[in-house]
Design a protein around this motif. Structure first.
Motif, PDB file in Angstrom:
ATOM      1  N   ILE A 280       0.787  -1.243   0.027  1.00  0.00           N
ATOM      2  CA  ILE A 280      -0.068   0.035   0.013  1.00  0.00           C
ATOM      3  C   ILE A 280       0.830   1.016  -0.181  1.00  0.00           C
ATOM      4  O   ILE A 280       0.593   2.249  -0.992  1.00  0.00           O
ATOM      5  CB  ILE A 280      -1.047  -0.116   1.350  1.00  0.00           C
ATOM      6  N   ALA A 350       0.703   4.056   6.619  1.00  0.00           N
ATOM      7  CA  ALA A 350       0.426   2.764   6.224  1.00  0.00           C
ATOM      8  C   ALA A 350       1.443   1.927   6.954  1.00  0.00           C
ATOM      9  O   ALA A 350       1.266   0.584   6.581  1.00  0.00           O
ATOM     10  CB  ALA A 350       0.802   2.762   4.794  1.00  0.00           C
ATOM     11  N   ILE A 392      -3.982   4.303   7.602  1.00  0.00           N
ATOM     12  CA  ILE A 392      -4.607   3.149   6.807  1.00  0.00           C
ATOM     13  C   ILE A 392      -5.209   2.008   7.903  1.00  0.00           C
ATOM     14  O   ILE A 392      -4.281   1.427   8.432  1.00  0.00           O
ATOM     15  CB  ILE A 392      -3.545   2.617   5.947  1.00  0.00           C
TER      16      ILE A 392
END
Length: 602
Positions: A280, A350, A392
């Motif tokens: 990601i 992330a 995230i």
């Protein structure tokens, strides 16, 4: 220009003959025109030059070039009327109208003839040996057919398959529509088709899955046109046709983002991305770099993965200033040093431990990274004046049954608390599994199929939400543009997919038969796993946003004192922290969570 000069005068001579061939007016009008012909011809050529008709490669002419010809001829005809009027030799209106039509016809025809001659020379002597059938007689199918006909491919298109009843018994680019998808096996056998191309870039996954299943009963090779962006960009070529992949069977509506809105909060800003080397994180780096930030800071713990994305970004985005920080987000002084050095405006967080079974074995590591690492970053963002912070998160944070899910839920609570502490806008985005990410099930299945099986699935009823990495990241960035502070955004994940069905699809895509060539073995649910993941709790509810693929949920009220107390307790326990400690902490912060755990345990 010489050819056009001849066409202009020929287009004028023909109407005179047709209009006055039965009387003696031909020679009179022609003599009158001949005196004006040099001026009219020069005017037409000058107009054609202004319209850049001589700057075009007519071997690739299309409707755009034809429209330019019509515009230029129309303006030239008006100029011819003006010239004849001021010369006191006005042309008959019928002659002017017929000249306009013949000029367009002859000019367009000459350029079409040139294009045909070039295409003939390109394919002269090249005789494709194999036949191709194109599924989809729309824009994508037409472009594939044109490419196959015009290139030196070994395939020649022979026709289309399309379910649209309006396209039955019609031709596209001279190729017939041969029937519907149910007739594919019969058409392939009758016409000795070697290649079937699925050229429907925006069709639903269920249609692709159905076509793949039908084509598996034939001996033809199956390929697919990947996506709508290639139709838009005109990038379709034989090289873009690839075998059908799992992503095609899960195909969803393409994501549409508001580029102006995104550029407004990322363009010209310093952006920090944690976990920059991960699946990601690296895609976040690519998409943020494309917006044009002032500086992009890549923070990661694994030097090799960060180095890899760094090299890629330097090559693709040479105009973007990059900064690399190899750091552990659990190291609070190091995190503060990074923020003090770069002063990021926007933070995408992330970095996390995400592997459910491993975190069950190492709960203290999950707490240190997912909980205290998030707190270190959030506090630094407030202290150094970041305008936005986006976490995230995951669907496993909803009614968590695993250590990983529980720590991510606590991370959501931490940023909800920090949102009340200063000017930084904190928000979280939840979504499910992403195809192709490190540790996901799809790469594991590929390896198992490659070595001959068995393919291992934990439970026949196990379901998960799936989306592609680029799709998830696009929606994350869009959600960041919509954030007002304290929200939890939930991405539209579509319908959940049974893992066993995914395994069967991947086996079939490999040209093998499930339970015959490759066995599927059920291994049992692993520690911390649920059969079905949720995207929101019962009390949260959801509401729509201006983007139809993004929703907001009402975040649970945070007992700040309880949160602080439990964080202190977890910090004290350190390496002795257990899974039960984490769930007890979460239960103390969210009272309803205790009752959920009891039901789940029962």
């Amino acid at each position: 220009m010489l050819c056009d000069a001849a066409i202009i005068n020929l287009a004028m001579a023909i109407p005179f003959v047709l209009r006055f061939y039965e009387n003696d007016g031909v020679s009179q009008y022609l003599r009158s025109y001949i005196s004006l012909a040099p001026w009219i011809t020069i005017t037409f050529i000058a107009i054609f030059y202004v319209f850049k008709l001589y700057n075009r490669i007519w071997a690739y002419a299309s409707t755009g070039e034809l429209f330019a010809v019509i515009q230029a001829v129309t303006l030239g005809s008006l100029a011819a009327i003006a010239i004849s009027f001021f010369a006191h030799a006005p042309l008959p209106r019928s002659i002017v109208a017929m000249h306009w039509a013949f000029a367009i016809l002859l000019m367009g025809g000459s350029r079409l003839l040139w294009r045909y001659a070039v295409e003939h020379l390109k394919t002269n002597g090249h005789k494709p040996s194999r036949r191709a059938l194109i599924i989809g007689a729309g824009d994508g199918g037409a472009m594939v057919a044109r490419e196959l006909k015009g290139s030196k491919s070994s395939f020649i298109p022979v026709g289309f398959i399309d379910d649209d009843p309006m396209k039955r018994n019609v031709t596209v680019l001279g190729l017939p529509v041969l029937g519907t998808r149910e007739q594919i096996p019969e058409v392939v056998a009758r016409l000795k088709i070697s290649l079937v191309v699925i050229a429907m870039p925006s069709v639903e996954a269920s249609v692709v899955r159905d076509i793949v299943e039908i084509c598996r009963g034939t001996k033809a090779e199956l390929r697919i046109l990947p996506g709508m962006y290639q139709i838009i960009d005109g990038q379709v070529s034989v090289n873009h046709l690839r075998p059908v992949q799992l992503e095609d069977l899960l195909r969803r509506e393409p994501v549409r983002v508001d580029l102006k809105e995104i550029a407004g909060y990322l363009g010209g800003k310093t952006v920090l991305i944690t976990g920059a080397g991960g699946s990601i994180g690296s895609e976040l780096c690519r998409q943020v770099a494309a917006v044009g930030p002032r500086k992009l800071v890549l923070l990661g713990h694994g030097e090799n993965s960060v180095h890899s994305i760094w090299l890629e970004l330097e090559e693709k985005f040479p105009g973007v200033a990059l900064a690399i920080e190899i750091a552990d987000i659990r190291d609070k002084p190091r995190v503060e040093d990074v923020f003090q050095t770069h002063r990021p405006d926007v933070v995408f967080h992330a970095a996390a431990h995400k592997h459910v079974p491993l975190m069950e074995l190492h709960p203290a590591e999950a707490v240190k990274t997912n909980v205290f690492g998030t707190r270190n970053l959030a506090q630094a963002a407030v202290r150094f004046g970041a305008s936005g912070f986006l976490l995230i998160s995951t669907d496993k944070a909803v009614n968590p049954s695993s250590v990983m899910g529980a720590t991510k839920r606590m991370a959501e609570l931490i940023i909800a608390r920090e949102n009340m502490a200063g000017i930084t806008i904190f928000t979280a985005v939840r979504f499910g599994n992403v195809l192709g990410s490190s540790g996901s099930v799809a790469p594991l299945f590929k390896k198992q199929i490659a070595r001959g099986g068995p393919v291992t699935v934990t439970h026949p009823e196990m379901k998960r939400y799936f989306m592609t990495i680029p799709e998830a990241v696009q929606l994350v960035i869009q959600a960041g543009a919509m954030a007002r502070g304290g929200e939890v955004f939930v991405l539209d994940m579509g319908e959940p997919v049974k893992i066993v069905d995914m395994a069967r699809d991947m086996i079939k895509l490999s040209g093998l038969e499930p339970d015959k060539d490759i066995q599927i073995k059920f291994t049992g649910v692993r520690p911390g796993e649920k059969l079905f993941e949720e995207l929101l709790t019962a009390e949260e509810g959801s509401s729509a946003t201006e983007h139809k693929r993004i929703f907001t949920v009402r975040p649970s009220l945070v007992d700040v004192e309880a949160l602080e107390s439990e964080l202190v307790n977890l910090s004290r326990k350190g390496l002795q922290c257990t899974a039960e400690d984490i769930f007890n902490a979460l239960g103390a912060i969210i009272p309803r969570f205790r009752s959920y755990r009891k039901v789940q345990a029962g």
